[in-house]
Motif scaffolding. Structure first.
Motif, PDB file in Angstrom:
ATOM      1  N   TRP A   1     -29.887  37.205  63.048  1.00 36.81           N
ATOM      2  CA  TRP A   1     -28.895  36.604  64.313  1.00 36.81           C
ATOM      3  C   TRP A   1     -27.578  36.392  64.162  1.00 36.81           C
ATOM      4  CZ3 TRP A   1     -27.548  32.131  65.935  1.00 36.81           C
ATOM      5  CH2 TRP A   1     -27.191  31.887  67.047  1.00 36.81           C
ATOM      6  N   LEU A   2     -27.504  35.553  63.262  1.00 40.31           N
ATOM      7  CA  LEU A   2     -26.193  34.843  62.761  1.00 40.31           C
ATOM      8  C   LEU A   2     -24.963  36.235  62.701  1.00 40.31           C
ATOM      9  CD1 LEU A   2     -24.674  32.121  62.473  1.00 40.31           C
ATOM     10  CD2 LEU A   2     -25.494  32.164  60.344  1.00 40.31           C
ATOM     11  N   ARG A   3     -25.435  37.049  61.683  1.00 38.95           N
ATOM     12  CA  ARG A   3     -24.341  38.015  61.527  1.00 38.95           C
ATOM     13  C   ARG A   3     -23.978  38.707  62.777  1.00 38.95           C
ATOM     14  NH1 ARG A   3     -27.914  39.064  56.925  1.00 38.95           N
ATOM     15  NH2 ARG A   3     -28.880  40.761  58.126  1.00 38.95           N
ATOM     16  N   GLU A   4     -25.176  39.004  63.687  1.00 35.61           N
ATOM     17  CA  GLU A   4     -24.744  39.780  64.997  1.00 35.61           C
ATOM     18  C   GLU A   4     -24.032  38.729  65.998  1.00 35.61           C
ATOM     19  OE1 GLU A   4     -28.568  40.798  66.301  1.00 35.61           O
ATOM     20  OE2 GLU A   4     -28.756  42.505  64.787  1.00 35.61           O
ATOM     21  N   GLU A   5     -24.487  37.683  65.884  1.00 36.40           N
ATOM     22  CA  GLU A   5     -23.878  36.793  66.797  1.00 36.40           C
ATOM     23  C   GLU A   5     -22.340  36.095  66.455  1.00 36.40           C
ATOM     24  OE1 GLU A   5     -24.298  34.674  70.633  1.00 36.40           O
ATOM     25  OE2 GLU A   5     -25.556  36.237  69.900  1.00 36.40           O
ATOM     26  N   TRP A   6     -22.198  35.830  65.303  1.00 32.16           N
ATOM     27  CA  TRP A   6     -21.086  35.242  64.991  1.00 32.16           C
ATOM     28  C   TRP A   6     -20.340  35.974  63.767  1.00 32.16           C
ATOM     29  CZ3 TRP A   6     -19.286  30.483  66.831  1.00 32.16           C
ATOM     30  CH2 TRP A   6     -20.092  30.050  67.483  1.00 32.16           C
ATOM     31  N   GLY A   7     -20.970  36.953  63.250  1.00 30.89           N
ATOM     32  CA  GLY A   7     -20.221  37.884  62.361  1.00 30.89           C
ATOM     33  C   GLY A   7     -19.942  37.172  60.873  1.00 30.89           C
ATOM     34  N   ARG A   8     -20.865  36.261  60.561  1.00 25.13           N
ATOM     35  CA  ARG A   8     -20.642  35.595  59.341  1.00 25.13           C
ATOM     36  C   ARG A   8     -22.056  35.047  58.791  1.00 25.13           C
ATOM     37  NH1 ARG A   8     -16.862  30.820  61.669  1.00 25.13           N
ATOM     38  NH2 ARG A   8     -15.799  32.602  62.758  1.00 25.13           N
ATOM     39  N   THR A   9     -22.074  34.194  57.941  1.00 27.89           N
ATOM     40  CA  THR A   9     -23.375  33.585  57.376  1.00 27.89           C
ATOM     41  C   THR A   9     -23.178  32.252  57.413  1.00 27.89           C
ATOM     42  OG1 THR A   9     -22.241  33.163  55.144  1.00 27.89           O
ATOM     43  CG2 THR A   9     -23.675  35.097  55.518  1.00 27.89           C
ATOM     44  N   LEU A  10     -24.245  31.330  57.391  1.00 26.96           N
ATOM     45  CA  LEU A  10     -24.400  30.036  57.392  1.00 26.96           C
ATOM     46  C   LEU A  10     -23.322  29.155  56.604  1.00 26.96           C
ATOM     47  CD1 LEU A  10     -25.320  28.084  59.857  1.00 26.96           C
ATOM     48  CD2 LEU A  10     -27.088  27.442  58.047  1.00 26.96           C
ATOM     49  N   GLU A  11     -23.288  29.832  55.294  1.00 26.51           N
ATOM     50  CA  GLU A  11     -22.486  29.305  54.281  1.00 26.51           C
ATOM     51  C   GLU A  11     -21.194  29.593  54.570  1.00 26.51           C
ATOM     52  OE1 GLU A  11     -24.940  31.145  53.750  1.00 26.51           O
ATOM     53  OE2 GLU A  11     -26.518  29.938  53.067  1.00 26.51           O
TER      54      GLU A  11
ATOM     55  N   ILE B   1     -19.642  28.853  57.424  1.00 26.63           N
ATOM     56  CA  ILE B   1     -19.471  27.999  58.425  1.00 26.63           C
ATOM     57  C   ILE B   1     -19.251  26.416  57.800  1.00 26.63           C
ATOM     58  CG2 ILE B   1     -19.858  27.109  60.778  1.00 26.63           C
ATOM     59  CD1 ILE B   1     -21.258  29.788  61.331  1.00 26.63           C
ATOM     60  N   PHE B   2     -18.167  25.755  57.485  1.00 31.66           N
ATOM     61  CA  PHE B   2     -18.121  24.694  57.028  1.00 31.66           C
ATOM     62  C   PHE B   2     -18.495  23.201  57.925  1.00 31.66           C
ATOM     63  CE2 PHE B   2     -15.542  27.620  54.572  1.00 31.66           C
ATOM     64  CZ  PHE B   2     -16.364  27.646  53.278  1.00 31.66           C
ATOM     65  N   HIS B   3     -18.069  23.549  59.148  1.00 32.16           N
ATOM     66  CA  HIS B   3     -17.945  22.535  60.191  1.00 32.16           C
ATOM     67  C   HIS B   3     -19.600  21.967  60.301  1.00 32.16           C
ATOM     68  CE1 HIS B   3     -17.335  20.083  63.485  1.00 32.16           C
ATOM     69  NE2 HIS B   3     -15.837  19.863  63.324  1.00 32.16           N
ATOM     70  N   GLU B   4     -19.962  20.859  59.993  1.00 33.05           N
ATOM     71  CA  GLU B   4     -21.287  20.518  60.361  1.00 33.05           C
ATOM     72  C   GLU B   4     -21.757  20.502  61.539  1.00 33.05           C
ATOM     73  OE1 GLU B   4     -24.351  16.905  59.160  1.00 33.05           O
ATOM     74  OE2 GLU B   4     -22.441  16.877  58.339  1.00 33.05           O
TER      75      GLU B   4
ATOM     76  N   THR C   1     -11.920  31.103  74.404  1.00 35.69           N
ATOM     77  CA  THR C   1     -12.271  30.404  73.374  1.00 35.69           C
ATOM     78  C   THR C   1     -12.823  28.794  73.738  1.00 35.69           C
ATOM     79  OG1 THR C   1     -10.028  29.443  73.025  1.00 35.69           O
ATOM     80  CG2 THR C   1     -10.736  31.417  71.908  1.00 35.69           C
ATOM     81  N   TYR C   2     -13.655  28.467  73.268  1.00 34.76           N
ATOM     82  CA  TYR C   2     -14.293  27.055  73.529  1.00 34.76           C
ATOM     83  C   TYR C   2     -14.599  26.227  72.356  1.00 34.76           C
ATOM     84  CZ  TYR C   2     -14.029  27.815  78.296  1.00 34.76           C
ATOM     85  OH  TYR C   2     -13.768  27.899  79.757  1.00 34.76           O
ATOM     86  N   GLY C   3     -13.724  25.963  71.466  1.00 27.62           N
ATOM     87  CA  GLY C   3     -13.814  25.257  70.191  1.00 27.62           C
ATOM     88  C   GLY C   3     -15.117  25.746  69.357  1.00 27.62           C
ATOM     89  N   SER C   4     -16.041  24.511  68.983  1.00 27.47           N
ATOM     90  CA  SER C   4     -17.201  24.965  68.113  1.00 27.47           C
ATOM     91  C   SER C   4     -18.244  25.732  68.914  1.00 27.47           C
ATOM     92  CB  SER C   4     -17.610  23.628  67.654  1.00 27.47           C
ATOM     93  OG  SER C   4     -16.766  22.819  67.001  1.00 27.47           O
ATOM     94  N   HIS C   5     -18.150  25.793  70.213  1.00 27.98           N
ATOM     95  CA  HIS C   5     -19.060  26.832  70.972  1.00 27.98           C
ATOM     96  C   HIS C   5     -18.730  28.190  70.847  1.00 27.98           C
ATOM     97  CE1 HIS C   5     -21.062  23.078  72.527  1.00 27.98           C
ATOM     98  NE2 HIS C   5     -19.847  22.769  73.119  1.00 27.98           N
TER      99      HIS C   5
END
Length: 541
Positions: A263-273, A275-278, A322-326
Motif C-alpha cells: 500500500w505504501l509503494r502504491e500510495e506514496w511511491g516509497r518505503t517507510l525507511e 520517510i525520515f519525518h516521524e 500540497t498539504y505538508g506532511s499529509h
C-alpha cells in the motif's frame, strides 16, 4: 390512446380498445394488443413467437419485405405508421430515446415485434452510452444488444458520474464510466508527493458486465488476486454502496506487513525507511489502518463539477494541491459571486474531506511589494493584516446598515436616510476600486517569490504570477479540533495553477488542475451544486 390508434391505423372500424373490447376478445390476438411492462428490458417482448422471430430476422438480415400492412390505394401516401415498411420503422424507432421505447411497445404487437430488432438497441447503446465496440460479437454468447441496454446500461445508469466515498476524514474521488461492455468504477489518486504537476493515478474498485442473459455480474477489483464476487446496492439516486463478498482476496500471504508495504509503494511511491519525518510516518500508518477497515463495504455520494461563468477568474474545476506532511489532496475550486471557495474532496485528520479549505475574497486584490521586499515575510504580513482589518470594518458597517434599515422599516413606511450613508459610500468606493482591478486589467505577469521562512513542499513553483487576492485558510488540530480561519494570500499563476500562502503556518500550498474529462458530472443547476457542497460539508462536520 386516440393518437396511438390513429398512428397504428386502428379505430372504431378496426377494433378500437376503448369502444370494442368485446370485439377484441372475439378477434383474438389483434395488432392493438397492449403491453403493460414499461421496463426497457421488456420493450422487445417475451418468449419466442415464430412470426415475431421471422419479422426480426427479415429486418436484421435484409430479407425482402412483404407488402405493408393494409397499404392504401396505389399512389396514396401512408395514413399510419403500420403502413410503413418495417425497415423504415426500425430507423424511426432507433432514433428515439431508449427510455421511450417501452411505451412504444405497449401500442401494439407489431411495434413490439419490431422493437426486438437488435439494430435499434445497438444504436441506443452507442448514442446514449458511447458503446462503440462491435456488439455483433455478443451473438456468440447469446446476449443481445437489448440485454446490454436494459440489464447493464439502463439498470446502472444512476451510478455513472463522480462520487465521493465515505472513508471518514480521507474521502476520495470515484469516477464510474462505461468502458466498452463494462461499467467500471475508477478511484482517482493524486500523483506521488510532491509532484503536483504529474498526471492523476487511478485504479479499478469494481466492474459490472453481462456474462449471460439472466443478469449483470458485479465484481470487486480490490486486492491483487483478480476480480471476485461483489454486490452493488443503489440506495437512492445520489447514493449507492458496494460490498465485497470474498474479502479473502484482499489479503496477502505475507500478512499485514506485506499489505502495508505494498500500500505504501502504491500510495506514496516509497518505503517507510525513505520517510525520515516521524510525524509523517505516524500520519501514513494511521491512514493505512483507518482506510483498511473499508475494504469490505463502501458508501458513495454523488458530487458535481462546479458550474462555470464567463466572469469567473479562471475555469473552475478539480485541482491537486500540497498539504505538508499529509501529502497531495484533491480540492474543488468554485466561484460564488465575489467569493471563490476551495472544497476538499480528499482530506486528512486535521481538515477532513468536505470542508472548505480556502476562501478567496475577489473584492480585495493585493498589490504585492517589489521582489526584494516580497522576500521579507513581515512586509507581506503587514499588507495582508491591513486588508484583513479593512474587511472586518466593512463587514461591521454592512451589519450596522442592515440593522438600521430594519429599524427604519419598522418605524415608518418610508425609511429614513441612514446616518451611516457616508461610510456606506466609502465601502462602495472600496468595492468599486476592487472591481476595477480585474485579471484583464491587471499586469500580464509580475515577479513572484516566496518570503523567507515560508515552507513549501514543492520548490518548483512558478516565479511569475498574474494577480493576488486576500483570502482565508482553514486550520485545525488533529480530529478537526478548534478549527479557525486565518488570513492568507491567494496567488494566481496561470489558468491551471494557483497557490495559497498560510501566514500563521508560514506554509505554501501549490495547486495544479486535474486535466481529466469527466462525463456525467455536470450539475443540473446552480442550486443543485450549492446543495451538494452544503451536504458534503455537513457530513464532514
Amino acid at each position: 390512446m386516440a393518437v396511438c390508434a390513429r398512428l397504428c391505423g386502428v379505430g372504431p372500424a378496426r377494433g378500437c380498445r376503448r369502444r370494442g373490447a368485446a370485439r377484441e376478445q372475439r378477434r383474438g390476438a389483434a395488432d392493438s394488443e397492449p403491453d403493460t411492462d414499461t421496463d426497457p428490458e421488456e420493450a422487445g417482448g417475451g418468449g419466442g413467437v415464430t412470426e415475431d422471430e421471422e419479422v426480426a430476422e427479415r429486418i436484421e438480415g435484409g430479407r425482402p419485405a412483404p407488402p405493408p400492412v393494409e397499404a392504401g390505394p396505389a399512389g396514396r401516401a401512408p395514413l399510419s405508421l403500420l403502413e410503413l415498411p418495417p425497415e423504415l420503422l426500425v430507423q424511426i424507432f432507433g432514433s428515439l430515446p431508449g427510455t421511450d421505447l417501452p411505451s412504444l411497445a405497449r401500442v401494439c404487437t407489431t411495434f413490439r415485434r419490431i422493437l426486438r430488432t437488435d439494430t435499434i438497441w445497438r444504436r441506443r447503446c452507442r448514442e446514449e452510452y458511447g458503446v462503440c465496440e462491435n456488439l455483433r460479437k455478443l451473438e456468440i454468447t447469446g446476449v443481445s444488444c437489448r440485454d446490454v441496454y436494459a440489464k447493464l446500461l439502463h439498470r446502472y445508469r444512476h451510478i455513472l458520474g463522480l462520487w465521493q466515498p465515505d472513508i471518514g476524514p480521507y474521502g476520495g474521488l470515484l469516477n464510474v464510466v462505461v468502458d466498452g461492455l463494462f461499467i467500471i468504477g475508477w478511484m482517482y489518486l493524486p500523483p506521488h508527493d510532491p509532484h503536483v504537476d504529474d498526471p492523476m493515478r487511478f485504479k479499478p474498485l469494481f466492474r459490472i458486465h453481462l456474462m449471460e442473459r439472466k443478469c449483470a455480474t458485479v465484481e470487486c477489483m480490490y486486492g491483487h488476486k483478480g476480480p471476485h464476487n461483489g454486490h452493488i446496492q443503489i440506495v437512492k439516486k445520489d447514493e449507492f454502496s458496494t460490498k465485497c463478498n470474498q474479502t479473502d482476496h484482499h489479503r496477502m500471504s505475507g500478512g499485514r506487513q506485506e499489505e502495508f508495504r505494498t500500500w505504501l509503494r502504491e500510495e506514496w511511491g516509497r518505503t517507510l525507511e525513505d520517510i525520515f519525518h516521524e510525524h509523517m510516518q505516524e500520519l501514513i500508518l494511521m491512514k493505512f489502518i483507518y482506510t483498511s477497515q473499508y475494504d469490505n463495504c463502501l458508501t458513495y455520494r454523488r458530487i458535481y463539477l462546479p458550474p462555470s461563468s464567463p466572469d469567473d477568474l479562471i475555469r473552475p474545476g478539480l485541482f491537486k494541491g500540497t498539504y505538508g506532511s499529509h501529502g497531495l489532496e484533491i480540492v474543488m475550486l468554485s466561484f460564488h459571486g465575489k467569493k471563490a471557495k476551495g472544497t476538499k474532496i480528499t482530506g486528512d485528520p486535521n481538515i477532513p474531506a468536505g470542508q472548505q479549505t480556502v476562501e478567496i475574497d475577489l473584492a480585495h486584490p493585493l498589490q504585492l511589494p517589489d521582489i526584494e521586499n516580497l522576500r521579507d515575510f513581515s512586509e507581506l504580513s503587514r499588507i495582508v493584516l491591513e486588508v484583513q482589518e479593512q474587511v472586518r470594518r466593512e463587514e461591521q458597517e454592512q451589519e450596522q446598515r442592515q440593522e438600521e434599515e430594519e429599524r427604519s422599516q419598522q418605524a415608518a413606511s418610508q425609511p429614513a436616510a441612514s446616518p451611516l450613508g457616508g461610510e456606506g459610500a466609502q465601502g462602495e468606493e472600496t468595492a468599486a476600486g476592487a472591481e476595477g482591478m480585474t485579471p484583464d486589467k491587471a499586469p500580464a505577469s509580475q515577479p513572484f517569490v516566496l518570503p523567507m521562512g515560508v515552507i513549501s513542499r514543492n520548490e518548483d513553483y512558478p516565479r511569475t504570477c498574474r494577480i493576488c487576492f486576500y483570502g482565508t485558510g482553514l486550520i485545525a488540530g488533529h480530529g478537526f479540533t478548534s478549527p479557525e480561519r486565518t488570513p492568507g494570500v491567494f496567488v494566481l499563476f496561470d489558468d491551471d495553477r494557483f497557490g495559497f500562502i498560510w501566514l500563521e503556518l508560514k506554509s505554501f500550498s501549490l495547486y495544479s488542475r486535474i486535466k481529466v474529462s469527466f462525463q456525467n458530472a455536470e450539475a443540473p443547476s446552480r442550486e443543485a451544486f450549492d446543495e451538494m457542497l452544503k451536504n458534503i460539508q455537513s457530513l464532514a462536520t
